[in-house]
Design a protein around this motif. Sequence first.
Motif, PDB file in Angstrom:
ATOM      1  N   PHE A 153       0.615  -1.437   0.070  1.00 40.10           N
ATOM      2  CA  PHE A 153      -0.342   0.066  -0.085  1.00 40.10           C
ATOM      3  C   PHE A 153       0.771   1.429   0.022  1.00 40.10           C
ATOM      4  O   PHE A 153       1.989   1.399   1.008  1.00 40.10           O
ATOM      5  CB  PHE A 153      -1.023  -0.077   1.267  1.00 40.10           C
ATOM      6  N   ASN A 154       0.716   2.142  -1.077  1.00 39.07           N
ATOM      7  CA  ASN A 154       1.178   3.518  -1.292  1.00 39.07           C
ATOM      8  C   ASN A 154       0.587   4.555  -0.382  1.00 39.07           C
ATOM      9  O   ASN A 154      -0.373   5.023  -0.667  1.00 39.07           O
ATOM     10  CB  ASN A 154       1.479   3.683  -2.690  1.00 39.07           C
ATOM     11  N   GLY A 155       1.140   4.869   0.733  1.00 40.90           N
ATOM     12  CA  GLY A 155       0.480   6.024   1.450  1.00 40.90           C
ATOM     13  C   GLY A 155       0.501   7.429   0.819  1.00 40.90           C
ATOM     14  O   GLY A 155      -0.726   8.091   1.071  1.00 40.90           O
ATOM     15  N   PHE A 156       1.207   7.396  -0.138  1.00 40.59           N
ATOM     16  CA  PHE A 156       1.091   8.828  -0.916  1.00 40.59           C
ATOM     17  C   PHE A 156      -0.146   8.922  -1.836  1.00 40.59           C
ATOM     18  O   PHE A 156      -0.572  10.074  -2.078  1.00 40.59           O
ATOM     19  CB  PHE A 156       2.397   8.926  -1.736  1.00 40.59           C
ATOM     20  N   THR A 157      -0.742   7.884  -1.955  1.00 39.08           N
ATOM     21  CA  THR A 157      -1.739   8.016  -2.679  1.00 39.08           C
ATOM     22  C   THR A 157      -3.289   8.619  -1.785  1.00 39.08           C
ATOM     23  O   THR A 157      -4.247   9.218  -2.444  1.00 39.08           O
ATOM     24  CB  THR A 157      -2.407   6.558  -3.158  1.00 39.08           C
ATOM     25  N   LEU A 158      -2.806   8.753  -0.561  1.00 39.03           N
ATOM     26  CA  LEU A 158      -3.858   9.518   0.282  1.00 39.03           C
ATOM     27  C   LEU A 158      -3.947  10.998   0.162  1.00 39.03           C
ATOM     28  O   LEU A 158      -4.740  11.550   0.298  1.00 39.03           O
ATOM     29  CB  LEU A 158      -3.594   9.079   1.764  1.00 39.03           C
ATOM     30  N   LEU A 159      -2.672  11.270  -0.205  1.00 42.45           N
ATOM     31  CA  LEU A 159      -2.701  12.859  -0.455  1.00 42.45           C
ATOM     32  C   LEU A 159      -3.350  13.467  -1.680  1.00 42.45           C
ATOM     33  O   LEU A 159      -4.002  14.658  -1.284  1.00 42.45           O
ATOM     34  CB  LEU A 159      -1.160  13.247  -0.659  1.00 42.45           C
ATOM     35  N   PRO A 160      -3.436  13.150  -2.761  1.00 44.05           N
ATOM     36  CA  PRO A 160      -4.688  13.530  -3.549  1.00 44.05           C
ATOM     37  C   PRO A 160      -6.142  13.560  -3.152  1.00 44.05           C
ATOM     38  O   PRO A 160      -6.872  14.492  -3.360  1.00 44.05           O
ATOM     39  CB  PRO A 160      -4.434  12.860  -4.859  1.00 44.05           C
ATOM     40  N   LEU A 161      -6.302  12.631  -2.225  1.00 42.77           N
ATOM     41  CA  LEU A 161      -7.782  12.417  -1.647  1.00 42.77           C
ATOM     42  C   LEU A 161      -7.815  13.781  -0.428  1.00 42.77           C
ATOM     43  O   LEU A 161      -8.625  14.319  -0.569  1.00 42.77           O
ATOM     44  CB  LEU A 161      -7.751  11.007  -0.819  1.00 42.77           C
ATOM     45  N   LEU A 162      -6.693  14.136  -0.012  1.00 43.89           N
ATOM     46  CA  LEU A 162      -6.705  15.178   1.049  1.00 43.89           C
ATOM     47  C   LEU A 162      -6.917  16.446   0.443  1.00 43.89           C
ATOM     48  O   LEU A 162      -7.394  17.200   0.679  1.00 43.89           O
ATOM     49  CB  LEU A 162      -5.502  14.911   1.769  1.00 43.89           C
ATOM     50  N   ALA A 163      -6.091  16.324  -0.959  1.00 45.12           N
ATOM     51  CA  ALA A 163      -6.294  17.654  -1.864  1.00 45.12           C
ATOM     52  C   ALA A 163      -7.708  17.712  -2.068  1.00 45.12           C
ATOM     53  O   ALA A 163      -8.202  18.827  -2.175  1.00 45.12           O
ATOM     54  CB  ALA A 163      -5.398  17.380  -2.823  1.00 45.12           C
ATOM     55  N   ALA A 164      -8.521  16.777  -2.634  1.00 41.79           N
ATOM     56  CA  ALA A 164      -9.820  16.531  -2.875  1.00 41.79           C
ATOM     57  C   ALA A 164     -10.782  17.588  -1.641  1.00 41.79           C
ATOM     58  O   ALA A 164     -11.846  18.081  -2.108  1.00 41.79           O
ATOM     59  CB  ALA A 164     -10.307  15.403  -3.353  1.00 41.79           C
ATOM     60  N   VAL A 165     -10.524  17.069  -0.298  1.00 40.05           N
ATOM     61  CA  VAL A 165     -11.162  17.355   0.532  1.00 40.05           C
ATOM     62  C   VAL A 165     -11.004  18.905   0.838  1.00 40.05           C
ATOM     63  O   VAL A 165     -12.031  19.860   0.965  1.00 40.05           O
ATOM     64  CB  VAL A 165     -10.855  16.472   2.166  1.00 40.05           C
ATOM     65  N   LEU A 166      -9.692  19.224   0.642  1.00 41.93           N
ATOM     66  CA  LEU A 166      -9.336  20.640   0.818  1.00 41.93           C
ATOM     67  C   LEU A 166     -10.042  21.610  -0.380  1.00 41.93           C
ATOM     68  O   LEU A 166     -10.610  22.762  -0.124  1.00 41.93           O
ATOM     69  CB  LEU A 166      -7.886  20.933   0.586  1.00 41.93           C
ATOM     70  N   TYR A 167      -9.993  21.046  -1.475  1.00 43.16           N
ATOM     71  CA  TYR A 167     -10.611  21.871  -2.801  1.00 43.16           C
ATOM     72  C   TYR A 167     -12.222  21.982  -2.136  1.00 43.16           C
ATOM     73  O   TYR A 167     -12.680  22.869  -2.571  1.00 43.16           O
ATOM     74  CB  TYR A 167     -10.577  20.880  -3.847  1.00 43.16           C
ATOM     75  N   ALA A 168     -13.008  20.803  -1.761  1.00 33.55           N
ATOM     76  CA  ALA A 168     -14.281  20.820  -1.635  1.00 33.55           C
ATOM     77  C   ALA A 168     -14.596  21.868  -0.311  1.00 33.55           C
ATOM     78  O   ALA A 168     -15.694  22.751  -0.798  1.00 33.55           O
ATOM     79  CB  ALA A 168     -14.564  19.374  -1.182  1.00 33.55           C
ATOM     80  N   LEU A 169     -13.579  21.946   0.276  1.00 35.45           N
ATOM     81  CA  LEU A 169     -13.832  22.867   1.506  1.00 35.45           C
ATOM     82  C   LEU A 169     -13.955  24.302   1.010  1.00 35.45           C
ATOM     83  O   LEU A 169     -14.554  25.426   1.252  1.00 35.45           O
ATOM     84  CB  LEU A 169     -12.817  22.850   2.771  1.00 35.45           C
ATOM     85  N   ALA A 170     -12.819  24.567  -0.031  1.00 37.80           N
ATOM     86  CA  ALA A 170     -12.638  25.931  -0.610  1.00 37.80           C
ATOM     87  C   ALA A 170     -13.616  26.080  -1.574  1.00 37.80           C
ATOM     88  O   ALA A 170     -14.146  27.503  -1.458  1.00 37.80           O
ATOM     89  CB  ALA A 170     -11.464  25.875  -1.321  1.00 37.80           C
ATOM     90  N   MET A 171     -14.570  25.417  -2.105  1.00 36.94           N
ATOM     91  CA  MET A 171     -15.780  25.325  -3.037  1.00 36.94           C
ATOM     92  C   MET A 171     -16.695  25.843  -1.838  1.00 36.94           C
ATOM     93  O   MET A 171     -17.705  26.538  -2.471  1.00 36.94           O
ATOM     94  CB  MET A 171     -15.907  24.102  -3.923  1.00 36.94           C
ATOM     95  N   ILE A 172     -17.054  25.119  -0.922  1.00 41.59           N
ATOM     96  CA  ILE A 172     -18.074  25.455   0.081  1.00 41.59           C
ATOM     97  C   ILE A 172     -18.239  26.852   0.457  1.00 41.59           C
ATOM     98  O   ILE A 172     -19.139  27.899   0.795  1.00 41.59           O
ATOM     99  CB  ILE A 172     -18.095  24.374   1.026  1.00 41.59           C
ATOM    100  N   LEU A 173     -16.759  27.371   0.822  1.00 38.14           N
ATOM    101  CA  LEU A 173     -16.514  28.705   1.214  1.00 38.14           C
ATOM    102  C   LEU A 173     -16.646  29.556   0.128  1.00 38.14           C
ATOM    103  O   LEU A 173     -17.111  30.632   0.419  1.00 38.14           O
ATOM    104  CB  LEU A 173     -15.091  28.858   1.653  1.00 38.14           C
ATOM    105  N   THR A 174     -16.313  29.167  -0.929  1.00 41.40           N
ATOM    106  CA  THR A 174     -16.606  30.170  -2.182  1.00 41.40           C
ATOM    107  C   THR A 174     -18.155  30.414  -2.193  1.00 41.40           C
ATOM    108  O   THR A 174     -18.412  31.405  -2.692  1.00 41.40           O
ATOM    109  CB  THR A 174     -15.757  29.725  -3.442  1.00 41.40           C
ATOM    110  N   ARG A 175     -18.776  29.447  -2.379  1.00 39.19           N
ATOM    111  CA  ARG A 175     -20.281  29.534  -2.419  1.00 39.19           C
ATOM    112  C   ARG A 175     -21.001  30.215  -1.348  1.00 39.19           C
ATOM    113  O   ARG A 175     -21.976  30.917  -1.625  1.00 39.19           O
ATOM    114  CB  ARG A 175     -20.967  28.018  -2.497  1.00 39.19           C
ATOM    115  N   SER A 176     -20.271  29.818  -0.208  1.00 35.94           N
ATOM    116  CA  SER A 176     -20.990  30.683   1.216  1.00 35.94           C
ATOM    117  C   SER A 176     -20.517  32.197   1.277  1.00 35.94           C
ATOM    118  O   SER A 176     -21.426  32.932   1.731  1.00 35.94           O
ATOM    119  CB  SER A 176     -21.126  29.893   2.284  1.00 35.94           C
ATOM    120  N   HIS A 177     -19.482  32.433   1.005  1.00 36.74           N
ATOM    121  CA  HIS A 177     -18.992  33.518   1.591  1.00 36.74           C
ATOM    122  C   HIS A 177     -18.318  34.444   0.476  1.00 36.74           C
ATOM    123  O   HIS A 177     -17.880  35.621   0.668  1.00 36.74           O
ATOM    124  CB  HIS A 177     -17.953  33.429   2.493  1.00 36.74           C
ATOM    125  N   CYS A 178     -17.921  33.843  -0.970  1.00 39.22           N
ATOM    126  CA  CYS A 178     -17.174  34.508  -1.808  1.00 39.22           C
ATOM    127  C   CYS A 178     -17.734  34.524  -3.085  1.00 39.22           C
ATOM    128  O   CYS A 178     -17.367  34.760  -4.278  1.00 39.22           O
ATOM    129  CB  CYS A 178     -15.815  33.841  -2.044  1.00 39.22           C
TER     130      CYS A 178
END
Length: 314
Positions: A153-178
């Motif tokens: 198992f390659n733990g580095f494959t979890l980083l793009p998944l974390l990137a997806a979470v961060l992007y989703a949070l940024a888009m929710i912030l964009t929709r609600s406040h920007c």
Amino acid sequence: MKASHPALPDNTRLAVFVIVVTVFALALGDAVIKGLSADFTLWQIFTIRSLLVLPVLFVIIRLRRRAVSIWPHQPVWTILRSVLLTLMWVTYYVALPHVDLSIAAAAYYTSPLFITLFAGYFLGDRVGRSGWAGVVLGFVGMWLILQPEAEGFNGFTLLPLLAAVLYALAMILTRSHCRTENVLVLSAWLNLSMLFAGALVSGFLVVFGLVGDGSGDQTFLWGPWTDMGPIEWGTLGLLSVAIIVGSVGAAIAYQVGHSSTVATFDFAYVAFAAIWGFVLFQEELNLRALTGIVLIVCAGILAVHRSAQSNRSQ
């Protein structure tokens, strides 16, 4: 000439063309960064690319809308959004030297699933059956790709998944406040954030003597800055063009076409990433990984269309 979707506006074809060109350029830019990871430090790329991009963005902003101020209407939320997206790019790029580009792209494009979940939790949006079906389908695809039960198992494959979470949070912030911010102003502030991060981390490494010797797998994070010749400047210039095309192209596409249609073709990034991965790095997908990628793309398309139907019903 008959249109297959007569209900869509006439400029839908333009929107589709623009978003396909946009993700083509972004996938190429990410492939270049993956190729540079053995020679360049990430922070040098962040710093120089943003220094090249920002003047161009400022000129475009002035030419398109002279009355638009560079200072955002919601500076706190805009800065927080920029920080989230900067962290998103850091986590995604850190994974690229260790993960196939196609796998990283598929993991990152789980972001519509997280947007669906976060919109339901933070904004009170109704997820619905199709939304939950998309989420389940997407995470089955992610499990097929990650193979957490495998010995290697390659733990580095979890980083793009974390990137997806961060992007989703940024888009929710964009929709609600920007929502009232100009998209090019948001892009400029994102590049300012990446410039600050690149310069800050580079300075920190130098001041505390943490810069590596430029050898080994950690060059991308801890290595010294590379001397810049014509080839290096040209390469970073190409990355600057890719990020400008990404910023401006996505904004234009979503302005002139239905968001659900544009978002569907946005998934072409995954296909382009697989193509660049094969052409430049001889990456090949096994049947399990290919099945996982297809499931994630289908789940993402289902999620964006569910969101579009939900917005039309409100």
